[in-house]
Motif scaffolding. Structure first.
Motif, PDB file in Angstrom:
ATOM      1  N   ASP A 142      27.163  29.402   8.263  1.00 16.49           N
ATOM      2  CA  ASP A 142      26.345  29.141   7.075  1.00 16.49           C
ATOM      3  C   ASP A 142      27.185  29.315   5.809  1.00 16.49           C
ATOM      4  O   ASP A 142      28.345  29.744   5.855  1.00 16.49           O
ATOM      5  N   LEU A 143      26.596  28.987   4.704  1.00 20.81           N
ATOM      6  CA  LEU A 143      27.309  28.940   3.431  1.00 20.81           C
ATOM      7  C   LEU A 143      27.889  30.301   3.045  1.00 20.81           C
ATOM      8  O   LEU A 143      29.042  30.391   2.612  1.00 20.81           O
ATOM      9  N   ARG A 144      27.128  31.354   3.202  1.00 14.75           N
ATOM     10  CA  ARG A 144      27.625  32.700   2.855  1.00 14.75           C
ATOM     11  C   ARG A 144      28.860  33.060   3.686  1.00 14.75           C
ATOM     12  O   ARG A 144      29.823  33.614   3.154  1.00 14.75           O
ATOM     13  N   GLU A 145      28.809  32.751   4.979  1.00 17.23           N
ATOM     14  CA  GLU A 145      29.944  33.058   5.852  1.00 17.23           C
ATOM     15  C   GLU A 145      31.173  32.254   5.448  1.00 17.23           C
ATOM     16  O   GLU A 145      32.294  32.759   5.490  1.00 17.23           O
ATOM     17  N   ARG A 146      30.968  31.006   5.057  1.00 18.21           N
ATOM     18  CA  ARG A 146      32.092  30.170   4.616  1.00 18.21           C
ATOM     19  C   ARG A 146      32.726  30.736   3.352  1.00 18.21           C
ATOM     20  O   ARG A 146      33.955  30.748   3.220  1.00 18.21           O
ATOM     21  N   ILE A 147      31.895  31.209   2.419  1.00 19.61           N
ATOM     22  CA  ILE A 147      32.416  31.789   1.178  1.00 19.61           C
ATOM     23  C   ILE A 147      33.195  33.063   1.486  1.00 19.61           C
ATOM     24  O   ILE A 147      34.296  33.276   0.963  1.00 19.61           O
ATOM     25  N   THR A 148      32.654  33.907   2.348  1.00 22.11           N
ATOM     26  CA  THR A 148      33.323  35.152   2.720  1.00 22.11           C
ATOM     27  C   THR A 148      34.654  34.869   3.416  1.00 22.11           C
ATOM     28  O   THR A 148      35.676  35.500   3.106  1.00 22.11           O
ATOM     29  N   ALA A 149      34.645  33.925   4.344  1.00 20.85           N
ATOM     30  CA  ALA A 149      35.872  33.573   5.062  1.00 20.85           C
ATOM     31  C   ALA A 149      36.932  33.026   4.105  1.00 20.85           C
ATOM     32  O   ALA A 149      38.114  33.374   4.203  1.00 20.85           O
ATOM     33  N   ALA A 150      36.517  32.197   3.170  1.00 22.31           N
ATOM     34  CA  ALA A 150      37.453  31.628   2.197  1.00 22.31           C
ATOM     35  C   ALA A 150      38.018  32.722   1.296  1.00 22.31           C
ATOM     36  O   ALA A 150      39.210  32.701   0.940  1.00 22.31           O
ATOM     37  N   THR A 151      37.178  33.697   0.939  1.00 19.21           N
ATOM     38  CA  THR A 151      37.635  34.806   0.100  1.00 19.21           C
ATOM     39  C   THR A 151      38.697  35.625   0.836  1.00 19.21           C
ATOM     40  O   THR A 151      39.747  35.960   0.266  1.00 19.21           O
ATOM     41  N   LYS A 152      38.439  35.936   2.100  1.00 19.07           N
ATOM     42  CA  LYS A 152      39.406  36.699   2.895  1.00 19.07           C
ATOM     43  C   LYS A 152      40.723  35.935   3.031  1.00 19.07           C
ATOM     44  O   LYS A 152      41.809  36.515   2.925  1.00 19.07           O
ATOM     45  N   GLN A 153      40.622  34.630   3.260  1.00 21.61           N
ATOM     46  CA  GLN A 153      41.829  33.821   3.403  1.00 21.61           C
ATOM     47  C   GLN A 153      42.614  33.773   2.089  1.00 21.61           C
ATOM     48  O   GLN A 153      43.840  33.842   2.091  1.00 21.61           O
ATOM     49  N   ALA A 154      41.914  33.682   0.963  1.00 22.81           N
ATOM     50  CA  ALA A 154      42.586  33.664  -0.342  1.00 22.81           C
ATOM     51  C   ALA A 154      43.305  34.987  -0.593  1.00 22.81           C
ATOM     52  O   ALA A 154      44.392  35.011  -1.182  1.00 22.81           O
ATOM     53  N   MET A 155      42.710  36.083  -0.132  1.00 16.53           N
ATOM     54  CA  MET A 155      43.373  37.384  -0.260  1.00 16.53           C
ATOM     55  C   MET A 155      44.659  37.403   0.560  1.00 16.53           C
ATOM     56  O   MET A 155      45.707  37.852   0.086  1.00 16.53           O
ATOM     57  N   LYS A 156      44.584  36.919   1.799  1.00 15.06           N
ATOM     58  CA  LYS A 156      45.757  36.888   2.675  1.00 15.06           C
ATOM     59  C   LYS A 156      46.853  36.006   2.082  1.00 15.06           C
ATOM     60  O   LYS A 156      48.035  36.321   2.166  1.00 15.06           O
ATOM     61  N   ASP A 157      46.442  34.881   1.515  1.00 10.03           N
ATOM     62  CA  ASP A 157      47.394  33.914   0.953  1.00 10.03           C
ATOM     63  C   ASP A 157      47.903  34.323  -0.423  1.00 10.03           C
ATOM     64  O   ASP A 157      48.771  33.649  -0.981  1.00 10.03           O
ATOM     65  N   LYS A 158      47.326  35.382  -0.985  1.00 12.21           N
ATOM     66  CA  LYS A 158      47.657  35.837  -2.340  1.00 12.21           C
ATOM     67  C   LYS A 158      47.477  34.716  -3.373  1.00 12.21           C
ATOM     68  O   LYS A 158      48.268  34.552  -4.287  1.00 12.21           O
ATOM     69  N   ALA A 159      46.404  33.949  -3.170  1.00 10.57           N
ATOM     70  CA  ALA A 159      46.057  32.855  -4.090  1.00 10.57           C
ATOM     71  C   ALA A 159      45.121  33.423  -5.156  1.00 10.57           C
ATOM     72  O   ALA A 159      43.900  33.379  -5.012  1.00 10.57           O
ATOM     73  N   SER A 160      45.689  33.960  -6.219  1.00  9.65           N
ATOM     74  CA  SER A 160      44.904  34.722  -7.194  1.00  9.65           C
ATOM     75  C   SER A 160      43.861  33.878  -7.931  1.00  9.65           C
ATOM     76  O   SER A 160      42.737  34.336  -8.141  1.00  9.65           O
ATOM     77  N   GLU A 161      44.215  32.658  -8.344  1.00 11.89           N
ATOM     78  CA  GLU A 161      43.239  31.836  -9.068  1.00 11.89           C
ATOM     79  C   GLU A 161      42.074  31.436  -8.162  1.00 11.89           C
ATOM     80  O   GLU A 161      40.916  31.487  -8.560  1.00 11.89           O
ATOM     81  N   ARG A 162      42.388  31.055  -6.938  1.00 14.83           N
ATOM     82  CA  ARG A 162      41.354  30.699  -5.971  1.00 14.83           C
ATOM     83  C   ARG A 162      40.471  31.907  -5.674  1.00 14.83           C
ATOM     84  O   ARG A 162      39.245  31.806  -5.648  1.00 14.83           O
ATOM     85  N   LEU A 163      41.091  33.063  -5.491  1.00 13.92           N
ATOM     86  CA  LEU A 163      40.358  34.287  -5.207  1.00 13.92           C
ATOM     87  C   LEU A 163      39.425  34.637  -6.357  1.00 13.92           C
ATOM     88  O   LEU A 163      38.268  35.020  -6.144  1.00 13.92           O
ATOM     89  N   SER A 164      39.894  34.461  -7.556  1.00 13.94           N
ATOM     90  CA  SER A 164      39.071  34.742  -8.737  1.00 13.94           C
ATOM     91  C   SER A 164      37.818  33.873  -8.756  1.00 13.94           C
ATOM     92  O   SER A 164      36.708  34.360  -8.999  1.00 13.94           O
ATOM     93  N   THR A 165      37.981  32.592  -8.477  1.00 19.04           N
ATOM     94  CA  THR A 165      36.835  31.672  -8.446  1.00 19.04           C
ATOM     95  C   THR A 165      35.880  32.040  -7.318  1.00 19.04           C
ATOM     96  O   THR A 165      34.655  32.041  -7.506  1.00 19.04           O
ATOM     97  N   LEU A 166      36.420  32.373  -6.155  1.00 19.05           N
ATOM     98  CA  LEU A 166      35.573  32.744  -5.025  1.00 19.05           C
ATOM     99  C   LEU A 166      34.784  34.021  -5.326  1.00 19.05           C
ATOM    100  O   LEU A 166      33.624  34.158  -4.933  1.00 19.05           O
ATOM    101  N   ARG A 167      35.411  34.930  -6.044  1.00 19.48           N
ATOM    102  CA  ARG A 167      34.698  36.156  -6.421  1.00 19.48           C
ATOM    103  C   ARG A 167      33.587  35.857  -7.426  1.00 19.48           C
ATOM    104  O   ARG A 167      32.536  36.487  -7.398  1.00 19.48           O
ATOM    105  N   LEU A 168      33.815  34.888  -8.308  1.00 13.48           N
ATOM    106  CA  LEU A 168      32.755  34.465  -9.244  1.00 13.48           C
ATOM    107  C   LEU A 168      31.572  33.877  -8.471  1.00 13.48           C
ATOM    108  O   LEU A 168      30.413  34.146  -8.801  1.00 13.48           O
ATOM    109  N   ILE A 169      31.875  33.097  -7.448  1.00  7.81           N
ATOM    110  CA  ILE A 169      30.815  32.522  -6.616  1.00  7.81           C
ATOM    111  C   ILE A 169      30.032  33.641  -5.937  1.00  7.81           C
ATOM    112  O   ILE A 169      28.795  33.658  -5.969  1.00  7.81           O
TER     113      ILE A 169
END
Length: 155
Positions: A2-29
């Protein structure tokens, strides 16, 4: 997933990838979703909001980014406008694929027929059907005038 799980998974992946701008947007979501969940709990809905409402939140976030970018461009702040525009693709990843103009037209015709709309007074009912079925998949600001034209021609 579901959508919440996809957002959480993307956030975790952005943390692993050290993608700070992407992580920031995901945290806003995530923050926007949590805010809406808290408001829903206050209204007696303990399970949180449904995916359709989450799609509405995401669509609103995209619209806000576009408006802010336009304002920044008009003010000569291209750096801020670029930052806003860079957030849009991240948010749009979680929105369903938008309908083509032809599909939007067919959806409007089907909704008008389903509701039995015969005049402009039925516009709210038609828009209600479209919003429940196609949230996040069509721009309701552009669809509204289309529905109005169809109903004006019918009535």
């Amino acid at each position: 997933m579901d959508l919440r799980e996809r957002i959480t998974a993307a956030t975790k992946q952005a943390m692993k990838d050290k993608a700070s701008e992407r992580l920031s947007t995901l945290r806003l979501i995530s923050a926007a979703v949590k805010d809406r969940d808290i408001a829903a709990r206050a209204e007696g809905n303990d399970s949180g909001v449904e995916d359709t409402e989450l799609l509405s939140i995401l669509a609103k976030m995209v619209k806000q980014r576009r408006e802010s970018a336009r304002t920044y461009e008009e003010g000569g702040r291209l750096d801020l406008a670029e930052a806003e525009l860079a957030e849009i693709p991240v948010i749009e990843e979680f929105l369903p694929k938008p309908l083509s103009n032809e599909d939007v037209s067919k959806a409007v015709d089907a909704a008008v027929k389903e509701v039995g709309a015969s005049s402009i007074r039925d516009m709210g009912r038609v828009m209600g059907v479209l919003k429940t079925r196609y949230q996040g998949r069509m721009d309701f600001g552009a669809v509204g005038p289309m529905v109005k034209d169809r109903l004006a021609a019918a009535g």
